[in-house]
Design a protein around this motif. Structure first.
Motif, mmCIF file in Angstrom:
data_model
loop_
_atom_site.group_PDB
_atom_site.id
_atom_site.type_symbol
_atom_site.label_atom_id
_atom_site.label_comp_id
_atom_site.label_asym_id
_atom_site.label_seq_id
_atom_site.Cartn_x
_atom_site.Cartn_y
_atom_site.Cartn_z
ATOM 1 N N SER A 31 0.244 -1.126 -0.175
ATOM 2 C CA SER A 31 0.190 -0.448 0.243
ATOM 3 C C SER A 31 0.931 1.465 0.536
ATOM 4 O O SER A 31 0.690 1.812 -0.196
ATOM 5 C CB SER A 31 -0.606 0.210 1.264
ATOM 6 N N GLY A 32 2.308 1.093 0.201
ATOM 7 C CA GLY A 32 2.887 2.330 1.195
ATOM 8 C C GLY A 32 3.048 2.328 -0.971
ATOM 9 O O GLY A 32 3.133 4.095 -0.744
ATOM 10 N N LEU A 35 0.773 4.255 -2.927
ATOM 11 C CA LEU A 35 0.721 5.678 -3.018
ATOM 12 C C LEU A 35 2.131 6.858 -2.567
ATOM 13 O O LEU A 35 1.553 7.850 -3.234
ATOM 14 C CB LEU A 35 0.224 5.867 -0.843
ATOM 15 N N ARG A 36 3.282 5.918 -2.764
ATOM 16 C CA ARG A 36 3.962 6.657 -2.925
ATOM 17 C C ARG A 36 4.082 7.333 -4.940
ATOM 18 O O ARG A 36 4.918 8.580 -5.301
ATOM 19 C CB ARG A 36 5.376 6.490 -2.447
ATOM 20 N N ILE A 53 1.101 11.404 4.186
ATOM 21 C CA ILE A 53 3.090 10.299 4.256
ATOM 22 C C ILE A 53 3.952 10.860 4.541
ATOM 23 O O ILE A 53 4.722 10.498 5.563
ATOM 24 C CB ILE A 53 2.903 10.259 2.572
ATOM 25 N N LEU A 57 1.693 9.303 9.444
ATOM 26 C CA LEU A 57 -0.073 9.233 9.479
ATOM 27 C C LEU A 57 -0.410 8.852 8.718
ATOM 28 O O LEU A 57 0.420 8.342 7.887
ATOM 29 C CB LEU A 57 -0.554 10.755 9.436
ATOM 30 N N VAL A 59 -3.376 7.002 6.171
ATOM 31 C CA VAL A 59 -3.405 7.868 5.090
ATOM 32 C C VAL A 59 -5.510 7.693 5.522
ATOM 33 O O VAL A 59 -4.921 6.822 5.816
ATOM 34 C CB VAL A 59 -3.643 7.739 3.733
ATOM 35 N N GLY A 85 1.474 -3.958 4.268
ATOM 36 C CA GLY A 85 1.156 -2.814 5.473
ATOM 37 C C GLY A 85 -0.312 -2.305 4.908
ATOM 38 O O GLY A 85 -0.607 -0.970 5.049
ATOM 39 N N PHE A 86 -1.261 -3.304 4.614
ATOM 40 C CA PHE A 86 -2.580 -3.010 4.223
ATOM 41 C C PHE A 86 -2.951 -4.504 4.691
ATOM 42 O O PHE A 86 -2.854 -5.618 4.359
ATOM 43 C CB PHE A 86 -3.346 -2.956 3.381
ATOM 44 N N ARG A 88 -4.047 -1.914 8.033
ATOM 45 C CA ARG A 88 -3.286 -0.487 9.028
ATOM 46 C C ARG A 88 -4.141 -0.380 10.027
ATOM 47 O O ARG A 88 -4.096 -0.084 10.964
ATOM 48 C CB ARG A 88 -2.547 0.102 8.791
ATOM 49 N N GLN A 92 -10.156 -1.422 8.224
ATOM 50 C CA GLN A 92 -9.048 -1.802 7.360
ATOM 51 C C GLN A 92 -9.293 -3.615 7.204
ATOM 52 O O GLN A 92 -9.573 -4.025 6.161
ATOM 53 C CB GLN A 92 -7.930 -1.243 6.738
ATOM 54 N N ARG A 160 13.744 7.977 2.144
ATOM 55 C CA ARG A 160 12.290 8.083 1.780
ATOM 56 C C ARG A 160 12.442 9.320 2.873
ATOM 57 O O ARG A 160 13.235 9.226 3.892
ATOM 58 C CB ARG A 160 11.408 6.974 1.998
ATOM 59 N N ARG A 171 5.776 7.704 12.935
ATOM 60 C CA ARG A 171 5.286 6.285 12.457
ATOM 61 C C ARG A 171 5.303 4.889 13.836
ATOM 62 O O ARG A 171 4.227 4.310 13.330
ATOM 63 C CB ARG A 171 5.918 5.338 11.208
#
Ligand code: AMP
Length: 228
Positions: A31-32, A35-36, A53, A57, A59, A85-86, A88, A92, A160, A171
């Protein structure tokens, strides 16, 4: 095989997900990363997600759920996937259960990567990512052979934006507050397997995960054939 990798940032989920994805020939869905990519492409989703991001925090659920749903519905996910990552948040997790139920499926295994806070901070603060192919390095533990350049594609290695010390701590706080409860959720459903990832021997951890997947697959096929 529908698999989730759960654990704090910096636990090694991305590295292991890449290895398992190659070994088992199923897509790695991060998922990260999704999103990026959206942020880089300047899409509507990316514009909405960006400041969350950068601050470390989460999303908002709906944005991430939409991105994941689009990805899971693609053809290459029919035989399974590794979700990294999903989910979270509990909400979800419930949406994911529902999505899979609608496809006539359920999650098979959730790997929980347990790791000490000290390891996480050390790993994230030294992490470098190839801007071209996304490969992961670490300044000390997994250095590239040519300083600042990717061994696989020659791309430039970057830190990053959310791997700065203040954001790392934020985080971790967010993980503790909003994600850790999922351990209990999946424990109760009987599909949680813990992987201790303080050990840095990447291949050994990959083998452990791979063997657990094979055993679970074997059991599933025996049950499918009516053998208990
Ligand atoms: P990651 O690459 O998994 O560390 O994710 C980087 C950032 O993307 C996180 O710090 C969040 O801001 C956002 N993100 C990734 N996955 C999710 C998710 N499932 N729910 C909410 N935000 C997420």
């Amino acid at each position: 095989m529908m698999i989730v990798f759960l654990g704090p940032p910096g636990a090694g989920k991305g590295t292991q997900a890449e290895a398992i994805s190659k070994g088992k020939n199923i897509p790695h869905i991060s998922s990260g990363n999704l999103l990026r990519e959206a942020v880089e492409d300047g899409t509507e989703t990316g514009i909405k997600a960006r400041h969350y991001i950068e601050k470390g925090l989460l999303v908002p659920d709906q944005i991430v759920v939409d991105i994941i749903e689009d990805r899971i519905l693609k053809n290459d996910c029919k035989a399974g996937f590794v979700l990294d990552g999903f989910p979270r948040t509990l909400s979800q997790a419930k949406v994911l259960d529902e999505m899979l139920r609608n496809l006539g499926n359920t999650l098979d295994i959730v790997f929980y990567f347990s790791v000490s806070k000290e390891s996480v901070v050390q790993r994230l603060s030294g992490r470098l990512i190839c801007g071209a192919c996304g490969a992961n390095y670490h300044k000390i533990y997994v250095p590239s052979s040519k300083d600042g350049l990717c061994d696989k594609c020659g791309g430039k290695l970057n830190q990053r934006a959310d791997d700065k010390p203040e954001t790392i701590l934020e985080r971790l706080r967010v993980y503790h507050e909003q994600t850790e409860g999922l351990i209990d959720y999946y424990e109760k459903s009987g599909i949680l397997r813990e992987i201790s990832s303080d050990d840095r021997r990447v291949e050994m951890i990959t083998k452990k995960i791979s063997d657990t997947i094979d055993n679970t697959l074997q059991k599933k096929s025996l049950i499918g054939r009516g053998v208990n």
